[in-house]
Write a protein that holds these residues in place. Structure first.
Motif, PDB file in Angstrom:
ATOM      1  N   THR A 153      12.908  10.967  -0.201  1.00  0.00           N
ATOM      2  CA  THR A 153      13.707  11.083   1.022  1.00  0.00           C
ATOM      3  C   THR A 153      13.525  12.466   1.631  1.00  0.00           C
ATOM      4  O   THR A 153      13.431  12.603   2.856  1.00  0.00           O
ATOM      5  N   ASP A 154      13.454  13.487   0.791  1.00  0.00           N
ATOM      6  CA  ASP A 154      13.231  14.853   1.287  1.00  0.00           C
ATOM      7  C   ASP A 154      11.925  14.953   2.071  1.00  0.00           C
ATOM      8  O   ASP A 154      11.827  15.716   3.031  1.00  0.00           O
ATOM      9  N   LEU A 155      10.924  14.171   1.684  1.00  0.00           N
ATOM     10  CA  LEU A 155       9.634  14.207   2.370  1.00  0.00           C
ATOM     11  C   LEU A 155       9.700  13.636   3.791  1.00  0.00           C
ATOM     12  O   LEU A 155       8.821  13.896   4.602  1.00  0.00           O
ATOM     13  N   GLU A 200      -0.897  13.659  -5.875  1.00  0.00           N
ATOM     14  CA  GLU A 200      -0.589  13.111  -7.197  1.00  0.00           C
ATOM     15  C   GLU A 200       0.906  13.138  -7.494  1.00  0.00           C
ATOM     16  O   GLU A 200       1.458  12.182  -8.004  1.00  0.00           O
ATOM     17  N   MET A 201       1.580  14.241  -7.148  1.00  0.00           N
ATOM     18  CA  MET A 201       3.006  14.327  -7.434  1.00  0.00           C
ATOM     19  C   MET A 201       3.760  13.231  -6.677  1.00  0.00           C
ATOM     20  O   MET A 201       4.633  12.570  -7.232  1.00  0.00           O
ATOM     21  N   ASN A 202       3.426  13.000  -5.412  1.00  0.00           N
ATOM     22  CA  ASN A 202       4.090  11.975  -4.627  1.00  0.00           C
ATOM     23  C   ASN A 202       3.772  10.577  -5.145  1.00  0.00           C
ATOM     24  O   ASN A 202       4.617   9.691  -5.100  1.00  0.00           O
ATOM     25  N   ARG A 203       2.567  10.380  -5.653  1.00  0.00           N
ATOM     26  CA  ARG A 203       2.217   9.081  -6.238  1.00  0.00           C
ATOM     27  C   ARG A 203       3.127   8.779  -7.426  1.00  0.00           C
ATOM     28  O   ARG A 203       3.584   7.676  -7.616  1.00  0.00           O
ATOM     29  N   ARG A 204       3.372   9.808  -8.246  1.00  0.00           N
ATOM     30  CA  ARG A 204       4.258   9.617  -9.408  1.00  0.00           C
ATOM     31  C   ARG A 204       5.669   9.274  -8.950  1.00  0.00           C
ATOM     32  O   ARG A 204       6.334   8.441  -9.543  1.00  0.00           O
ATOM     33  N   LYS A 205       6.145   9.947  -7.914  1.00  0.00           N
ATOM     34  CA  LYS A 205       7.490   9.677  -7.386  1.00  0.00           C
ATOM     35  C   LYS A 205       7.577   8.251  -6.872  1.00  0.00           C
ATOM     36  O   LYS A 205       8.563   7.549  -7.107  1.00  0.00           O
ATOM     37  N   LEU A 206       6.549   7.788  -6.164  1.00  0.00           N
ATOM     38  CA  LEU A 206       6.533   6.414  -5.658  1.00  0.00           C
ATOM     39  C   LEU A 206       6.528   5.425  -6.803  1.00  0.00           C
ATOM     40  O   LEU A 206       7.244   4.426  -6.777  1.00  0.00           O
ATOM     41  N   SER A 207       5.730   5.684  -7.820  1.00  0.00           N
ATOM     42  CA  SER A 207       5.627   4.767  -8.952  1.00  0.00           C
ATOM     43  C   SER A 207       6.942   4.668  -9.716  1.00  0.00           C
ATOM     44  O   SER A 207       7.244   3.638 -10.291  1.00  0.00           O
ATOM     45  N   GLN A 213       6.863  19.683   7.240  1.00  0.00           N
ATOM     46  CA  GLN A 213       5.847  19.659   8.288  1.00  0.00           C
ATOM     47  C   GLN A 213       4.676  18.753   7.965  1.00  0.00           C
ATOM     48  O   GLN A 213       4.096  18.140   8.835  1.00  0.00           O
ATOM     49  N   MET A 214       4.338  18.674   6.712  1.00  0.00           N
ATOM     50  CA  MET A 214       3.145  17.907   6.372  1.00  0.00           C
ATOM     51  C   MET A 214       3.484  16.882   5.303  1.00  0.00           C
ATOM     52  O   MET A 214       4.148  17.178   4.325  1.00  0.00           O
ATOM     53  N   THR A 233       0.849  -1.182   0.000  1.00  0.00           N
ATOM     54  CA  THR A 233       0.000   0.000   0.000  1.00  0.00           C
ATOM     55  C   THR A 233       0.888   1.237   0.000  1.00  0.00           C
ATOM     56  O   THR A 233       1.999   1.212   0.553  1.00  0.00           O
ATOM     57  N   ARG A 234       0.396   2.293  -0.610  1.00  0.00           N
ATOM     58  CA  ARG A 234       1.179   3.531  -0.664  1.00  0.00           C
ATOM     59  C   ARG A 234       1.373   4.075   0.739  1.00  0.00           C
ATOM     60  O   ARG A 234       0.436   4.091   1.533  1.00  0.00           O
ATOM     61  N   PRO A 235       2.579   4.528   1.059  1.00  0.00           N
ATOM     62  CA  PRO A 235       2.822   5.091   2.388  1.00  0.00           C
ATOM     63  C   PRO A 235       1.981   6.345   2.611  1.00  0.00           C
ATOM     64  O   PRO A 235       1.832   7.165   1.707  1.00  0.00           O
ATOM     65  N   SER A 236       1.453   6.468   3.816  1.00  0.00           N
ATOM     66  CA  SER A 236       0.640   7.640   4.113  1.00  0.00           C
ATOM     67  C   SER A 236       1.212   8.451   5.269  1.00  0.00           C
ATOM     68  O   SER A 236       0.680   9.497   5.615  1.00  0.00           O
ATOM     69  N   THR A 237       2.298   7.958   5.871  1.00  0.00           N
ATOM     70  CA  THR A 237       2.976   8.699   6.940  1.00  0.00           C
ATOM     71  C   THR A 237       4.466   8.712   6.652  1.00  0.00           C
ATOM     72  O   THR A 237       4.960   7.926   5.838  1.00  0.00           O
ATOM     73  N   LYS A 238       5.177   9.586   7.344  1.00  0.00           N
ATOM     74  CA  LYS A 238       6.638   9.638   7.162  1.00  0.00           C
ATOM     75  C   LYS A 238       7.277   8.309   7.563  1.00  0.00           C
ATOM     76  O   LYS A 238       8.198   7.831   6.904  1.00  0.00           O
TER      77      LYS A 238
END
Length: 141
Positions: free
Chosen positions: A118-120, A132-139, A126-127, A85-90
């Protein structure tokens, strides 16, 4: 163990107590196994022959498959990672990056692909957003 195997590291690999010798050709492999066993003997290490496999065309080794001297990711493991599952927390993102990092040698340009994610995980961020942008990075990994 990596220090002991340094003379044969071009064709031998180890992880904790799992070791493998891989070669492209059978005659070359026999020479490599002989060199490997000599290094093991010189270091005073005893192998348990019941746990040894010799002459196998393919060997599973800690999430990798060694075939003809080449190491690649185990498809069963990579499929399980694709189904995560896609990560939803740090914290979940750090776990995801750790799992991907284990296979970084199998992922072209891993550092460049992982850097934005990694920057996230930074405390300065903070948040955490799974937009969508993070989904693309994960993919991309």
């Amino acid at each position: 163990m990596k220090t002991i195997l340094r003379p044969v590291r071009a064709f031998a690999d180890t992880y904790v107590d799992d070791m493998s010798v891989g070669s492209g050709q059978w005659s070359q492999h026999m020479c490599h196994v002989k060199q490997y066993l000599q290094v093991i003997r010189d270091a005073g290490i005893t192998l348990n022959l019941e746990k040894c496999d010799f002459g196998k065309p393919e060997v599973k080794l800690v999430g990798h498959i060694v075939v003809s001297g080449c190491r690649k990711a185990d498809p069963e493991r990579t499929q399980a990672m694709n189904e995560m599952t896609r990560p939803s927390t740090k914290r979940e993102l750090r776990i995801f990056l750790g799992a991907m990092g284990y296979y970084s040698d199998c992922i072209q340009q891993f550092a460049q692909l992982a850097n934005p994610l990694t920057d996230l995980t930074s405390t300065r961020t903070q948040m955490f957003s799974s937009g969508e942008m993070n989904r693309r990075k994960l993919s991309s990994l």
